[in-house]
Write a protein that holds these residues in place. Structure first.
Motif, PDB file in Angstrom:
ATOM      1  N   SER A 199     -39.787  77.172 -29.359  1.00  0.00           N
ATOM      2  CA  SER A 199     -38.900  78.331 -29.536  1.00  0.00           C
ATOM      3  C   SER A 199     -37.811  78.396 -28.484  1.00  0.00           C
ATOM      4  CB  SER A 199     -39.721  79.618 -29.475  1.00  0.00           C
ATOM      5  OG  SER A 199     -40.217  79.818 -28.149  1.00  0.00           O
ATOM      6  N   GLY A 200     -38.010  77.716 -27.352  1.00  0.00           N
ATOM      7  CA  GLY A 200     -37.079  77.838 -26.230  1.00  0.00           C
ATOM      8  C   GLY A 200     -37.400  78.990 -25.310  1.00  0.00           C
ATOM      9  N   ARG A 201     -38.422  79.775 -25.668  1.00  0.00           N
ATOM     10  CA  ARG A 201     -38.779  80.938 -24.851  1.00  0.00           C
ATOM     11  C   ARG A 201     -39.775  80.589 -23.752  1.00  0.00           C
ATOM     12  NH1 ARG A 201     -39.141  83.095 -30.254  1.00  0.00           N
ATOM     13  NH2 ARG A 201     -37.303  84.344 -30.743  1.00  0.00           N
ATOM     14  N   PHE A 202     -40.400  79.433 -23.848  1.00  0.00           N
ATOM     15  CA  PHE A 202     -41.396  79.026 -22.861  1.00  0.00           C
ATOM     16  C   PHE A 202     -41.064  77.647 -22.319  1.00  0.00           C
ATOM     17  CE2 PHE A 202     -43.640  82.263 -25.173  1.00  0.00           C
ATOM     18  CZ  PHE A 202     -44.461  82.873 -24.224  1.00  0.00           C
ATOM     19  N   THR A 203     -41.266  77.481 -21.032  1.00  0.00           N
ATOM     20  CA  THR A 203     -41.095  76.166 -20.422  1.00  0.00           C
ATOM     21  C   THR A 203     -42.386  75.368 -20.569  1.00  0.00           C
ATOM     22  OG1 THR A 203     -41.880  76.862 -18.253  1.00  0.00           O
ATOM     23  CG2 THR A 203     -39.525  77.142 -18.724  1.00  0.00           C
ATOM     24  N   TRP A 204     -42.265  74.075 -20.347  1.00  0.00           N
ATOM     25  CA  TRP A 204     -43.430  73.187 -20.322  1.00  0.00           C
ATOM     26  C   TRP A 204     -44.470  73.701 -19.321  1.00  0.00           C
ATOM     27  CZ3 TRP A 204     -45.650  69.111 -22.658  1.00  0.00           C
ATOM     28  CH2 TRP A 204     -46.478  68.251 -21.920  1.00  0.00           C
ATOM     29  N   ARG A 206     -46.294  86.971 -26.925  1.00  0.00           N
ATOM     30  CA  ARG A 206     -45.202  87.008 -25.943  1.00  0.00           C
ATOM     31  C   ARG A 206     -43.921  86.382 -26.486  1.00  0.00           C
ATOM     32  NH1 ARG A 206     -48.171  83.963 -21.381  1.00  0.00           N
ATOM     33  NH2 ARG A 206     -46.121  83.995 -20.365  1.00  0.00           N
ATOM     34  N   GLY A 207     -43.871  86.148 -27.794  1.00  0.00           N
ATOM     35  CA  GLY A 207     -42.638  85.698 -28.419  1.00  0.00           C
ATOM     36  C   GLY A 207     -42.551  84.221 -28.697  1.00  0.00           C
ATOM     37  N   GLY A 208     -43.605  83.476 -28.404  1.00  0.00           N
ATOM     38  CA  GLY A 208     -43.592  82.051 -28.705  1.00  0.00           C
ATOM     39  C   GLY A 208     -43.771  81.784 -30.181  1.00  0.00           C
ATOM     40  N   ASN A 209     -43.365  80.594 -30.617  1.00  0.00           N
ATOM     41  CA  ASN A 209     -43.586  80.240 -32.020  1.00  0.00           C
ATOM     42  C   ASN A 209     -44.868  79.416 -32.147  1.00  0.00           C
ATOM     43  OD1 ASN A 209     -42.903  77.623 -31.234  1.00  0.00           O
ATOM     44  ND2 ASN A 209     -40.999  77.538 -32.409  1.00  0.00           N
ATOM     45  N   ALA A 210     -45.148  78.951 -33.359  1.00  0.00           N
ATOM     46  CA  ALA A 210     -46.398  78.238 -33.617  1.00  0.00           C
ATOM     47  C   ALA A 210     -46.497  76.953 -32.802  1.00  0.00           C
ATOM     48  CB  ALA A 210     -46.523  77.943 -35.115  1.00  0.00           C
ATOM     49  N   VAL A 211     -45.375  76.281 -32.591  1.00  0.00           N
ATOM     50  CA  VAL A 211     -45.394  75.041 -31.812  1.00  0.00           C
ATOM     51  C   VAL A 211     -45.708  75.340 -30.348  1.00  0.00           C
ATOM     52  CG1 VAL A 211     -44.023  73.076 -31.023  1.00  0.00           C
ATOM     53  CG2 VAL A 211     -43.846  73.859 -33.399  1.00  0.00           C
ATOM     54  N   ASP A 212     -45.067  76.354 -29.773  1.00  0.00           N
ATOM     55  CA  ASP A 212     -45.393  76.759 -28.401  1.00  0.00           C
ATOM     56  C   ASP A 212     -46.891  77.017 -28.260  1.00  0.00           C
ATOM     57  OD1 ASP A 212     -42.625  76.818 -27.867  1.00  0.00           O
ATOM     58  OD2 ASP A 212     -42.491  78.961 -28.325  1.00  0.00           O
ATOM     59  N   ALA A 213     -47.416  77.817 -29.185  1.00  0.00           N
ATOM     60  CA  ALA A 213     -48.831  78.192 -29.127  1.00  0.00           C
ATOM     61  C   ALA A 213     -49.728  76.975 -29.287  1.00  0.00           C
ATOM     62  CB  ALA A 213     -49.140  79.234 -30.200  1.00  0.00           C
ATOM     63  N   ALA A 214     -49.353  76.074 -30.187  1.00  0.00           N
ATOM     64  CA  ALA A 214     -50.175  74.880 -30.416  1.00  0.00           C
ATOM     65  C   ALA A 214     -50.275  74.029 -29.160  1.00  0.00           C
ATOM     66  CB  ALA A 214     -49.594  74.065 -31.571  1.00  0.00           C
ATOM     67  N   GLY A 273     -57.332  52.984 -25.596  1.00  0.00           N
ATOM     68  CA  GLY A 273     -55.928  52.764 -25.893  1.00  0.00           C
ATOM     69  C   GLY A 273     -55.079  53.613 -24.962  1.00  0.00           C
ATOM     70  N   VAL A 274     -53.776  53.342 -24.916  1.00  0.00           N
ATOM     71  CA  VAL A 274     -52.870  54.106 -24.054  1.00  0.00           C
ATOM     72  C   VAL A 274     -52.750  55.528 -24.601  1.00  0.00           C
ATOM     73  CG1 VAL A 274     -50.571  54.201 -23.030  1.00  0.00           C
ATOM     74  CG2 VAL A 274     -51.597  51.973 -23.592  1.00  0.00           C
ATOM     75  N   PRO A 275     -53.089  56.557 -23.797  1.00  0.00           N
ATOM     76  CA  PRO A 275     -53.129  57.927 -24.313  1.00  0.00           C
ATOM     77  C   PRO A 275     -51.766  58.443 -24.773  1.00  0.00           C
ATOM     78  CG  PRO A 275     -54.319  57.750 -22.230  1.00  0.00           C
ATOM     79  CD  PRO A 275     -53.539  56.468 -22.402  1.00  0.00           C
ATOM     80  N   GLY A 276     -51.780  59.273 -25.819  1.00  0.00           N
ATOM     81  CA  GLY A 276     -50.533  59.786 -26.362  1.00  0.00           C
ATOM     82  C   GLY A 276     -50.383  61.291 -26.358  1.00  0.00           C
ATOM     83  N   THR A 277     -51.456  62.031 -26.017  1.00  0.00           N
ATOM     84  CA  THR A 277     -51.429  63.486 -26.178  1.00  0.00           C
ATOM     85  C   THR A 277     -50.299  64.149 -25.399  1.00  0.00           C
ATOM     86  OG1 THR A 277     -53.783  63.650 -26.699  1.00  0.00           O
ATOM     87  CG2 THR A 277     -52.738  65.611 -25.783  1.00  0.00           C
ATOM     88  N   VAL A 278     -50.132  63.807 -24.150  1.00  0.00           N
ATOM     89  CA  VAL A 278     -49.096  64.461 -23.335  1.00  0.00           C
ATOM     90  C   VAL A 278     -47.713  64.204 -23.918  1.00  0.00           C
ATOM     91  CG1 VAL A 278     -48.024  64.556 -21.057  1.00  0.00           C
ATOM     92  CG2 VAL A 278     -50.517  64.400 -21.250  1.00  0.00           C
ATOM     93  N   ALA A 279     -47.444  62.966 -24.315  1.00  0.00           N
ATOM     94  CA  ALA A 279     -46.136  62.634 -24.890  1.00  0.00           C
ATOM     95  C   ALA A 279     -45.919  63.340 -26.219  1.00  0.00           C
ATOM     96  CB  ALA A 279     -46.015  61.117 -25.078  1.00  0.00           C
ATOM     97  N   GLY A 280     -46.978  63.449 -27.019  1.00  0.00           N
ATOM     98  CA  GLY A 280     -46.846  64.108 -28.316  1.00  0.00           C
ATOM     99  C   GLY A 280     -46.534  65.582 -28.184  1.00  0.00           C
ATOM    100  N   MET A 281     -47.231  66.248 -27.274  1.00  0.00           N
ATOM    101  CA  MET A 281     -46.975  67.671 -27.055  1.00  0.00           C
ATOM    102  C   MET A 281     -45.555  67.884 -26.514  1.00  0.00           C
ATOM    103  SD  MET A 281     -49.693  69.234 -28.055  1.00  0.00           S
ATOM    104  CE  MET A 281     -51.339  68.737 -28.548  1.00  0.00           C
ATOM    105  N   ALA A 282     -45.121  66.970 -25.649  1.00  0.00           N
ATOM    106  CA  ALA A 282     -43.775  67.091 -25.087  1.00  0.00           C
ATOM    107  C   ALA A 282     -42.708  66.927 -26.167  1.00  0.00           C
ATOM    108  CB  ALA A 282     -43.578  66.051 -23.986  1.00  0.00           C
ATOM    109  N   LEU A 283     -42.901  65.964 -27.067  1.00  0.00           N
ATOM    110  CA  LEU A 283     -41.936  65.758 -28.147  1.00  0.00           C
ATOM    111  C   LEU A 283     -41.874  66.968 -29.057  1.00  0.00           C
ATOM    112  CD1 LEU A 283     -39.982  63.961 -29.737  1.00  0.00           C
ATOM    113  CD2 LEU A 283     -41.973  62.926 -30.871  1.00  0.00           C
ATOM    114  N   ALA A 284     -43.028  67.533 -29.387  1.00  0.00           N
ATOM    115  CA  ALA A 284     -43.055  68.717 -30.244  1.00  0.00           C
ATOM    116  C   ALA A 284     -42.324  69.887 -29.597  1.00  0.00           C
ATOM    117  CB  ALA A 284     -44.506  69.100 -30.554  1.00  0.00           C
ATOM    118  N   LEU A 285     -42.538  70.085 -28.293  1.00  0.00           N
ATOM    119  CA  LEU A 285     -41.879  71.193 -27.602  1.00  0.00           C
ATOM    120  C   LEU A 285     -40.373  70.976 -27.535  1.00  0.00           C
ATOM    121  CD1 LEU A 285     -42.089  73.821 -25.969  1.00  0.00           C
ATOM    122  CD2 LEU A 285     -42.348  72.407 -23.917  1.00  0.00           C
ATOM    123  N   GLN A 286     -39.987  69.768 -27.220  1.00  0.00           N
ATOM    124  CA  GLN A 286     -38.560  69.467 -27.090  1.00  0.00           C
ATOM    125  C   GLN A 286     -37.806  69.735 -28.387  1.00  0.00           C
ATOM    126  OE1 GLN A 286     -37.810  65.327 -26.260  1.00  0.00           O
ATOM    127  NE2 GLN A 286     -35.694  65.488 -26.934  1.00  0.00           N
TER     128      GLN A 286
END
Length: 576
Positions: free
Chosen positions: A154-159, A57-65, A137-150
């Motif tokens: 690609s800008g073609r998909f929202t969070w 659907r036009g996303g890049n590797a980061v979107d898909a990840a 430990g304090v979880p980091g997954t959500v923050a990490g995925m958000a930083l990668a998307l930001q």
């Protein structure tokens, strides 16, 4: 029988390889998946299909990840997660590389000796670094995925769009396969300790059977809140409140202040060359990239291709390289935000030459005599890795984890979120082995807001001309680093394709305990005898190691080759 074909294939492969009845290039390995436009390799076919749909659907590797990462939190709860952390390695189509560090952080209430009793011994069971509310430990997954998307989406998909497949899987459910049913049953003692864990994953004692549908409405609601409120909802909103309140009720250490204070960080990858190929991997607080490069630098001085891919001679020098690099890991590695880690010295080729000179080709060292070297400037087995390549050439290699299988065993009440037991990746008592038998030094002692040392090793390899060649990573605690090492050697030194390189048998040495671990059917009897004659102590319990996932670009055609590991993955890679 069809469901178990991967296990049958793996056993057949090991038997054939051990018997010497096949060559490396002609090994009894299924061919890699071929695709022109994009590829996802993960341990879950459902999650891989989610990622490929984003690419189509036009996303890049980061979107898909990002979509894959959240889907795995639903379909592979033993390691896929919202309540853990990890590392994402990115190479963009223009050649830029970066590393997203979303490793968990120690809570503010953490202290150096928090897991020791009044006699200075490690606490066992509830309240330890492994089990229950105080293990996280304090979880980091959500923050990490958000930083990668930001920064790199690609800008073609929202969070919200990227979380929707995971939310739908959690709400509507998916079919439990044999692997998940067995995994949940095997973890019943851990999950059964905690109310929500027992209710969601064990149905209060009525185990899920293969073919049934599992639904996770609490997790679906959490994902819906994240869609509406954005990634900070996990750290500042209703989800954060639920986690903090459950922690407080059970004498846990994570507070709202801890959650609000979590940050993911962007770091520069570590890199070097091996026989002209560029190796790009994770920096501290992962030890993976540094230890991997140190071992490759040592091995570069040996003609592994001439030795033969399954020879005692090759396994001997490989085990000796592992022994020396893991001794350095114990002494020098930690969170570089807190301690001085001599990265440049450890990955220097002249330092590797000094270590190589200490290897006797006819006799194994003992770990008692091998100490940490002097460079200049001086994880659970249940992790999971996935990798994505898009049609434009962007590459993502991501490894994330809860540490042990199902982490601490705790689902934070009302959230559906399994929490990690990553505090065990610190040196709870420096010099005493952790759950993986790893000795860890003072540099990795517990401190508030510090990130525990990791073995996660997402890695990208480039051709000498700088073009993308392949990417690989794996779960497996300390075996992660050696799994990635052997896949690289299998491809560069022995000419295997990505699937053959992943399927081939593995060995593992981590300095202490002083034993050489190998896989069932992985070493021929005469090879074992030859290694023992050199002085190697072979494990009494062979076991399969890792769950490598990789993608390679075929040199002659440019076609993407996707490979998953028959040891654990539930199906082949997915491409289009």
């Amino acid at each position: 029988m069809i469901r178990n074909w991967r296990k049958t294939l793996a056993i057949l492969l090991m038997l054939l390889l051990a018997s010497g009845g096949v060559t490396a290039v002609g090994a009894a390995s299924r061919p890699p998946v071929r695709a022109r436009n994009g590829m996802v390799a993960s341990t879950s076919r459902i999650a891989s299909e989610v990622g490929v749909d984003i690419l189509k659907r036009g996303g890049n590797a980061v979107d898909a990840a990002i979509a894959v990462g959240f889907a795995l939190a639903v379909t592979w709860p033993a390691a896929g997660n919202l309540g853990g952390g990890g590392f994402m390695l990115i190479r963009l189509k223009d050649g830029r590389t970066t590393a997203i560090d979303y490793r968990e952080m120690a809570p503010l209430a953490a202290s150096r000796d928090m897991y020791l009793d009044r006699n200075g011994n490690l606490i066992q069971g509830e309240g330890s670094s492994l089990v229950g509310y105080r293990a996280s430990g304090v979880p980091g997954t959500v923050a990490g995925m958000a930083l990668a998307l930001q920064k790199y989406g690609s800008g073609r998909f929202t969070w919200a769009q990227l979380l929707e497949p995971a939310r739908r899987l959690a709400a509507e459910g998916f079919t439990v396969d044999y692997r998940l049913a067995r995994s949940l049953r095997a973890s019943a003692d851990l999950l059964g300790r905690y109310e929500d864990s027992r209710r969601i994953f064990l149905r209060d004692g009525k185990f899920y059977e293969e073919g049934e549908i599992i639904r996770q409405p609490d997790l679906a609601a959490t994902l819906a809140r994240l869609q509406k409120g954005g990634p900070r909802e996990f750290y500042e909103g209703e989800t954060a409140r639920l986690i903090a309140e459950d922690m407080k009720r059970h004498n846990g250490t994570i507070t709202l202040e801890d959650l609000r204070g979590y940050v993911a960080k962007e770091r520069a990858p570590v890199s070097s060359t091996y026989r002209g190929y560029k190796i790009i991997s994770m920096p501290p607080p992962s030890s993976g990239g540094v230890v991997l490069i140190e071992m490759l630098n040592i091995l570069e001085g040996f003609d592994l291709g001439r030795m033969g891919w399954a020879s005692a001679e090759k396994y001997h020098v490989m085990a000796e390289a592992m022994r020396r690099a893991f001794a350095d890991r114990a002494e020098y590695m930690g969170d570089a935000d807190f301690v001085n880690v001599p990265v440049a010295g450890l990955i220097d080729k002249s330092y590797a030459a000094k270590l190589r000179a200490t290897i006797n080709l006819e006799r194994a060292s003992t770990s008692a005599e091998v100490k940490a070297g002097k460079p200049a400037g001086a994880e659970a087995e249940e992790t999971t890795h996935f990798t994505v390549v898009d049609r434009e050439g962007n590459v993502v290699a991501n490894t994330y984890t809860l540490n042990g299988s199902y982490g601490s065993g705790v689902v934070a009440k009302g959230t559906g979120v399994l929490l990690n037991n990553e505090m065990d990746d610190f040196a709870a008592k420096p010099g005493v082995p952790n759950m993986f038998g790893l000795i860890q030094g003072e540099r990795n002692a517990i401190a508030p807001k510090k990130r525990p040392l990791s073995a996660m090793t997402p890695t990208i390899v480039l051709h000498p001309d700088g073009s993308f060649y392949f990417t690989v990573g794996s779960p497996g605690g300390p075996t992660i680093i050696n799994t990635v090492l052997q896949v690289i050697v299998n491809i560069i030194d022995h000419g295997m394709n990505i699937q053959q390189a992943i399927d081939a048998p593995r060995i593992h040495h981590q300095w202490l305990p002083d034993e050489l671990v190998y896989e069932p059917y992985g070493l021929a009897e005469d090879t074992k005898r030859a290694l023992e004659a050199r002085g190697h102590k072979l494990t009494a319990r062979p076991r399969y190691m890792g769950d490598a996932e990789g993608i390679m670009r075929e040199e002659k055609t440019g076609v993407l080759l996707g490979a998953t590991d028959p040891r654990l993955s539930d199906g082949p890679a997915v491409g289009y």
